[in-house]
Design a protein around this motif. Structure first.
Motif, PDB file in Angstrom:
ATOM      1  N   VAL A 130       8.436   2.663  -6.190  1.00 35.34           N
ATOM      2  CA  VAL A 130       7.949   1.718  -5.596  1.00 35.34           C
ATOM      3  C   VAL A 130       8.417   0.142  -6.306  1.00 35.34           C
ATOM      4  N   ALA A 131       8.651   0.447  -7.785  1.00 37.23           N
ATOM      5  CA  ALA A 131       9.135  -1.009  -8.504  1.00 37.23           C
ATOM      6  C   ALA A 131      10.735  -1.066  -8.070  1.00 37.23           C
ATOM      7  N   ALA A 132      11.200   0.132  -7.955  1.00 39.74           N
ATOM      8  CA  ALA A 132      12.793   0.074  -7.386  1.00 39.74           C
ATOM      9  C   ALA A 132      12.981  -0.737  -6.293  1.00 39.74           C
ATOM     10  N   MET A 133      12.136  -0.335  -5.207  1.00 38.12           N
ATOM     11  CA  MET A 133      12.070  -1.067  -3.828  1.00 38.12           C
ATOM     12  C   MET A 133      11.821  -2.714  -3.976  1.00 38.12           C
ATOM     13  N   ILE A 134      10.954  -2.901  -4.897  1.00 40.99           N
ATOM     14  CA  ILE A 134      10.389  -4.194  -4.990  1.00 40.99           C
ATOM     15  C   ILE A 134      11.710  -5.162  -5.542  1.00 40.99           C
ATOM     16  N   LYS A 139       0.684  -1.042  -0.088  1.00 43.27           N
ATOM     17  CA  LYS A 139      -0.099  -0.009   0.017  1.00 43.27           C
ATOM     18  C   LYS A 139       1.014   1.200   0.110  1.00 43.27           C
ATOM     19  N   VAL A 140       0.559   2.088  -1.012  1.00 36.84           N
ATOM     20  CA  VAL A 140       1.379   3.297  -1.035  1.00 36.84           C
ATOM     21  C   VAL A 140       0.555   4.492  -0.612  1.00 36.84           C
ATOM     22  N   GLY A 141       0.976   5.386   0.017  1.00 33.74           N
ATOM     23  CA  GLY A 141       0.049   6.567   0.348  1.00 33.74           C
ATOM     24  C   GLY A 141       0.977   7.765   1.103  1.00 33.74           C
ATOM     25  N   ASP A 142       0.175   8.908   1.477  1.00 34.63           N
ATOM     26  CA  ASP A 142       1.030   9.876   2.026  1.00 34.63           C
ATOM     27  C   ASP A 142       0.116  10.555   2.844  1.00 34.63           C
ATOM     28  N   ALA A 145      -2.183  -2.429   7.581  1.00 34.88           N
ATOM     29  CA  ALA A 145      -2.632  -3.518   7.574  1.00 34.88           C
ATOM     30  C   ALA A 145      -1.950  -4.449   6.028  1.00 34.88           C
ATOM     31  N   ALA A 146      -1.387  -3.593   5.271  1.00 35.26           N
ATOM     32  CA  ALA A 146      -0.835  -3.931   4.083  1.00 35.26           C
ATOM     33  C   ALA A 146       0.323  -4.931   4.539  1.00 35.26           C
ATOM     34  N   ASP A 147       0.672  -5.825   3.735  1.00 36.99           N
ATOM     35  CA  ASP A 147       1.768  -6.660   3.798  1.00 36.99           C
ATOM     36  C   ASP A 147       3.025  -5.847   4.047  1.00 36.99           C
ATOM     37  N   VAL A 148       3.078  -4.675   3.169  1.00 32.32           N
ATOM     38  CA  VAL A 148       4.189  -3.504   3.250  1.00 32.32           C
ATOM     39  C   VAL A 148       3.473  -2.366   2.810  1.00 32.32           C
ATOM     40  N   GLY A 149       3.531  -1.403   3.780  1.00 28.52           N
ATOM     41  CA  GLY A 149       3.210   0.018   3.623  1.00 28.52           C
ATOM     42  C   GLY A 149       4.274   0.801   3.172  1.00 28.52           C
ATOM     43  N   ILE A 150       4.027   1.712   2.228  1.00 32.71           N
ATOM     44  CA  ILE A 150       5.156   2.719   1.589  1.00 32.71           C
ATOM     45  C   ILE A 150       4.642   3.975   1.719  1.00 32.71           C
ATOM     46  N   ALA A 151       5.424   4.755   2.369  1.00 34.23           N
ATOM     47  CA  ALA A 151       4.911   6.240   2.457  1.00 34.23           C
ATOM     48  C   ALA A 151       5.705   7.199   1.621  1.00 34.23           C
ATOM     49  N   PHE A 152       5.134   8.269   0.982  1.00 34.16           N
ATOM     50  CA  PHE A 152       5.882   9.225   0.282  1.00 34.16           C
ATOM     51  C   PHE A 152       6.479  10.097   1.243  1.00 34.16           C
ATOM     52  N   GLY A 153       7.601  10.614   1.004  1.00 28.80           N
ATOM     53  CA  GLY A 153       8.229  11.482   1.909  1.00 28.80           C
ATOM     54  C   GLY A 153       7.607  13.013   2.140  1.00 28.80           C
ATOM     55  N   GLY A 154       6.751  13.350   1.278  1.00 30.85           N
ATOM     56  CA  GLY A 154       6.124  14.607   1.355  1.00 30.85           C
ATOM     57  C   GLY A 154       4.811  14.621   2.300  1.00 30.85           C
ATOM     58  N   GLY A 155       4.490  13.474   2.665  1.00 33.27           N
ATOM     59  CA  GLY A 155       3.377  12.966   3.476  1.00 33.27           C
ATOM     60  C   GLY A 155       3.380  13.258   4.760  1.00 33.27           C
ATOM     61  N   THR A 156       2.386  13.003   5.330  1.00 32.56           N
ATOM     62  CA  THR A 156       2.135  13.229   6.969  1.00 32.56           C
ATOM     63  C   THR A 156       3.127  12.707   8.055  1.00 32.56           C
ATOM     64  N   ASP A 157       3.485  13.023   8.935  1.00 33.27           N
ATOM     65  CA  ASP A 157       4.369  12.109   9.754  1.00 33.27           C
ATOM     66  C   ASP A 157       3.702  10.981  10.589  1.00 33.27           C
ATOM     67  N   VAL A 158       2.208  10.834  10.241  1.00 30.50           N
ATOM     68  CA  VAL A 158       1.724   9.578  10.646  1.00 30.50           C
ATOM     69  C   VAL A 158       1.721   8.622   9.648  1.00 30.50           C
ATOM     70  N   ALA A 159       1.606   8.892   8.362  1.00 34.40           N
ATOM     71  CA  ALA A 159       1.880   8.074   7.097  1.00 34.40           C
ATOM     72  C   ALA A 159       3.348   7.235   7.202  1.00 34.40           C
ATOM     73  N   LEU A 160       4.214   8.308   7.405  1.00 33.63           N
ATOM     74  CA  LEU A 160       5.651   7.936   7.367  1.00 33.63           C
ATOM     75  C   LEU A 160       6.016   7.157   8.559  1.00 33.63           C
ATOM     76  N   GLU A 161       5.332   7.277   9.585  1.00 31.10           N
ATOM     77  CA  GLU A 161       5.673   6.426  11.072  1.00 31.10           C
ATOM     78  C   GLU A 161       5.149   5.139  10.631  1.00 31.10           C
ATOM     79  N   THR A 162       3.816   4.934  10.213  1.00 29.61           N
ATOM     80  CA  THR A 162       3.010   3.654  10.106  1.00 29.61           C
ATOM     81  C   THR A 162       3.553   2.960   9.204  1.00 29.61           C
TER      82      THR A 162
END
Length: 648
Positions: free
Chosen positions: A585-589, A542-545, A555-572
Motif C-alpha cells: 500500500v505504501a509502495a503504491m502511494i 480503503k484496503v480489503g479482500d 466509495a473510497a477515493d482509492v480502493g485497493i484489493a488484496f490478490g487472495g481476496g474475492t473476485d468482487v473485491a478485486l473488480e470493485t
C-alpha cells in the motif's frame, strides 16, 4: 448476463453504470453496448477495438507501399493516418456539439496534423496509434466494475427449497416473500435473509462480515442471503424480499458509491482546455497584430504566426503524460501492484489516510493454534485427540489443529464413530471411551476464559468424564503487517482498521500494530466510516479482500484489493496487490507520487522549451527548424524522464 436493473434489482442512477458504460463518467464519443465494455468482443462490437485494428493494418500497408514505391515519400503514411484520425475527428465534433472545443481529442489532432506539417509523419502516426490503444485499455478497465457486481449477485442461489403442506419443492429464490419457510441443507448457500425456526449449525458469514470463524446459529437467530450453512440442516422463516436481502443491499451500496464518486479528469485533458486555445490565440495574434498595429509586412508575420502554431504543436505534451503513466503502471505491475489507470495514480498521490480490513488483509485470514493448555493429560495427548476428532472436517478450527499436530510431529489418535454436532463440535470414541472436541460448555474451567482474551477462539478436548485440555486459536497478523503500517506512517498517512470481527480480536491486533480500530462493522458501517473520514477532509484509501469490503472500496477515493481476496473485491477496487503484502500500500502511494512529480517535470520541460523558442522565433532570432528540432528533443527528454519510473 443482463444488467442489474434488468434482473429486478431496481433502476440505477446512471444508465451507463447499469448497462456497462464507462463508470468514470467520461464519454469518449462512442456508444457502449448493453453488455458492457469488459471484454474484447464487446469493444469490437462498439468499434473501439475495430478502429485500432483497422488503423494498425493501414499503417502496415503504408509501410509496404513505402518500400515498393519510395518516390511516394511519406504520403502512404499520411493516408494511413487519415484512417486513424477519422474516428478521433468524429469525437472532436461530438465534443464541439457539447460545447467543449478543447478536448483531449482536439489536442491529439492538432499534435498529429502539426507533426505532418513539419514532416514528422512517423511521429504523427505513432501518436494516433497510442491514443487509440489507450482508449481500448481505458474501456477494458471501465467494464470491470460491472462484472464485479454481477459476480456478487451470483452469490445468492437461483433456487430455494420451499416448505409447504405435504413436503418441499424447489422455487426461484427471487420469488420468495417474507413469512415463507425454506430449508437450507448442510454446505448450501442460504437463499434469503431469514430467521432460524428449527435446527442448529455454524454459518460462514465471511462474505458479509469478513469474520473467518463460522457463527453458531439456532432458533431465533438471523441469517443472511449468500452466507454458507455449515454441518446442520436449518429451517428458516424468510424476513426480506429478494430485492432487499443482504446481497442486494451490498449491490445497491456499491452502485450508489460509484455513482457518488466524482470522476477524475485526465491531466492532459484539463491542461488542453487552457493550452490549446492559448496556442491558437497566440498564433493568430502574432500573424495579425503587428501588420494591423504597426504596418509590418503581412507575409513575414503570417509566416511567424504559422511558426508559432507549429512550435505550439503539443507533441511532447501529448506524449509526456501517457509515457509517465505507462511507465508507472508497468513498474507497479512488475512488482505485483496493479493500478487501474492514470486517474487512480493521480488520486493515490493525494492519499493521506488508509483504512484496512482485518481478516485476510492485516491478518492471514485463517486461524492457527496459539496455545495448548494441558489439564489432565500431556500437550501431545491433547493435540493427538483433537487431531483425531478433526480428521475429515473442513471447519477452520479443525484445519488449524491438524496443521499444528503435523508441525509438532503428533499423530492423530484413532477415533471411531465420528459424528458432527451442529453448532457445538465433533464427537467420537477412542478405545471405547466417548471423546469430544468443540466449544466449551457450562462446565468449562476458568482457564478457558483466560485463553479467550484477545479474541481467541477456545475449544475444549474431553475424554470420558475428564477435560484433557484446552486449545486456543487466533487469526495471526501477516508477517509484514507491522512494517507495512510503519511505512505508511512514515509517509504521513493515518492508518485505521475497519473490521466485522469481534471487538476483542480487533483491539488485540490494533494494539500490537499501534493503529486505530473500529470493530463489529457490517458493509454499510464500513461505508459510513469511509465517508465520515472523507467528510473530515481525508483522502481515503480503503484496503480489503472480501465482499463485505466492496461498498467501502467503491466509495473510497482509492480502493485497493488484496490478490487472495474475492473476485468482487478485486473488480470493485481501483488497484490490487497480487502478493497481498501490507507494505504494497505504501509502495503504491510512493509510486503514484513519483509518477505525478514526473508528469509535472515533463510538462514544465515541454512548455519551457516551447516558450523559449517561441520568443526567439517571434523576435526573428531563430528560424522554424531549430524550434522544431527543439520540440523533437523535448519529446525525447520527457520520454526518457518517464522511463526512470521503471526503476524500483
Amino acid at each position: 448476463m443482463s444488467c442489474l436493473c434488468c434482473q429486478g434489482y431496481g433502476p440505477t442512477r446512471d444508465e451507463d453504470v447499469c448497462c456497462g458504460g464507462p463508470e468514470d463518467g467520461h464519454d469518449h464519443g462512442h456508444d457502449h453496448g448493453h453488455g458492457g465494455s469488459g471484454t474484447l468482443a464487446a469493444l469490437w462490437r462498439e468499434g473501439t477495438l475495430r478502429e485500432a485494428v483497422v488503423y494498425a493494418a493501414a499503417l502496415q500497408a503504408a509501410a509496404v507501399a513505402g518500400r515498393l514505391w519510395p518516390a511516394a515519400g511519406g504520403w502512404p503514411f499520411v493516408a494511413a493516418m487519415a484512417v486513424g484520425l477519422y474516428p478521433v475527428l468524429r469525437r472532436v465534433l461530438a465534443e464541439l456539439r457539447r460545447g467543449n472545443p478543447f478536448s483531449i481529442e482536439m489536442l491529439m489532432t492538432i499534435s498529429a496534423v502539426g507533426a505532418v506539417a513539419i514532416g514528422a509523419v512517423g511521429e504523427a502516426a505513432t501518436v494516433v496509434l497510442l491514443f487509440l490503444v489507450g482508449e481500448i485499455l481505458e474501456s477494458l478497465a471501465a467494464g470491470r466494475a460491472q462484472a464485479g457486481i454481477e459476480r456478487l449477485v451470483a452469490l445468492v442461489p437461483q433456487t430455494a427449497l420451499l416448505e409447504e403442506e405435504g413436503g418441499t419443492r424447489s422455487v426461484a429464490a427471487a420469488s420468495l416473500t417474507p413469512g415463507q419457510v425454506i430449508v437450507a441443507g448442510a454446505g448450501e448457500r442460504i437463499a434469503a435473509d431469514g430467521e432460524v425456526i428449527d435446527g442448529m449449525s455454524g454459518v460462514d458469514e465471511s462474505p458479509l462480515t469478513g469474520e473467518s470463524r463460522p457463527k453458531p446459529k439456532g432458533p431465533g437467530d438471523a441469517v443472511y442471503a449468500g452466507t454458507v450453512n455449515g454441518e446442520g440442516v436449518l429451517r428458516l422463516r424468510v424476513t426480506a424480499d429478494a430485492s432487499d436481502n443482504a446481497i442486494a443491499r451490498v449491490v445497491r451500496l456499491v452502485r450508489e458509491a460509484q455513482a457518488r464518486k466524482a470522476p477524475v479528469q485526465r491531466i492532459v485533458e484539463r491542461f488542453a482546455r487552457v493550452y490549446t486555445p492559448c496556442v491558437v490565440a497566440a498564433g493568430a495574434a502574432v500573424a495579425v497584430l503587428p501588420p494591423l498595429l504597426a504596418g509590418a509586412d503581412w507575409t513575414t508575420w503570417i509566416y511567424r504566426g504559422l511558426a508559432v502554431l507549429l512550435i505550439g504543436c503539443p507533441c511532447a505534451l501529448v506524449i509526456s503524460t501517457p509515457a509517465a503513466l505507462a511507465a508507472a503502471l508497468a513498474s507497479g505491475a512488475g512488482r505485483g501492484l496493479l493500478i487501474k489507470g492514470g486517474a487512480v495514480l493521480e488520486s493515490l498521490a493525494r492519499a493521506d489516510a488508509v483504512a484496512f480490513d482485518k481478516t485476510g488483509t492485516l491478518t492471514r485470514g485463517r486461524p492457527a493454534v496459539a496455545e495448548v493448555a494441558a489439564l489432565a493429560g500431556s500437550r501431545a495427548e491433547v493435540l493427538a485427540l483433537a487431531a483425531g476428532l478433526s480428521l475429515g472436517s473442513t471447519h477452520p478450527m479443525a484445519r488449524a489443529v491438524l496443521a499444528a499436530a503435523a508441525a509438532e510431529g503428533v499423530a492423530p489418535a484413532a477415533v471411531a464413530d465420528l459424528a458432527a454436532l451442529p453448532g457445538r463440535g465433533v464427537s467420537g470414541r477412542v478405545d471405547g471411551v466417548e471423546a469430544f472436541f468443540g466449544a466449551p460448555g457450562a462446565d468449562a474451567p476458568a482457564a478457558a476464559q483466560t485463553l479467550a482474551e484477545g479474541g481467541r477462539t477456545v475449544s475444549l478436548v474431553r475424554k470420558g468424564g475428564d477435560i484433557l485440555g484446552l486449545i486456543a486459536a487466533a487469526d495471526e497478523a501477516r508477517e509484514d503487517a507491522a512494517a507495512g503500517v510503519a511505512a505508511l506512517k512514515a509517509i504521513g498517512a493515518r492508518v485505521v482498521m475497519l473490521t466485522g470481527d469481534v471487538p476483542a480480536a480487533a483491539a488485540a491486533l490494533a494494539d500490537s500494530l499501534g493503529i486505530e480500530a473500529r470493530a463489529g462493522l457490517l458493509p454499510e458501517d464500513k461505508l459510513a466510516a469511509v465517508r465520515e473520514m472523507q467528510a473530515q477532509g481525508a483522502h481515503v484509501v480503503k484496503v480489503g479482500d472480501g465482499i463485505n469490503d466492496a461498498p467501502a472500496l467503491a466509495a473510497a477515493d482509492v480502493g485497493i484489493a488484496f490478490g487472495g481476496g474475492t473476485d468482487v473485491a478485486l473488480e470493485t477496487a481501483d488497484a490490487a496487490s497480487l502478493h497481498g503484502h501490507v507494505g504494497d500500500v505504501a509502495a503504491m502511494i510512493l509510486l503514484a507520487r513519483r509518477a505525478m512529480a514526473t508528469i509535472r517535470q515533463n510538462v514544465a520541460l515541454a512548455i519551457g522549451l516551447k516558450l523559449a523558442f517561441l520568443v526567439t522565433t517571434v523576435l526573428g532570432i531563430t528560424g522554424l527548424w531549430p524550434a522544431v528540432l527543439a520540440d523533437t528533443g523535448a519529446t525525447v527528454l520527457v520520454t526518457a524522464n518517464a522511463l526512470r519510473l521503471l526503476r524500483r
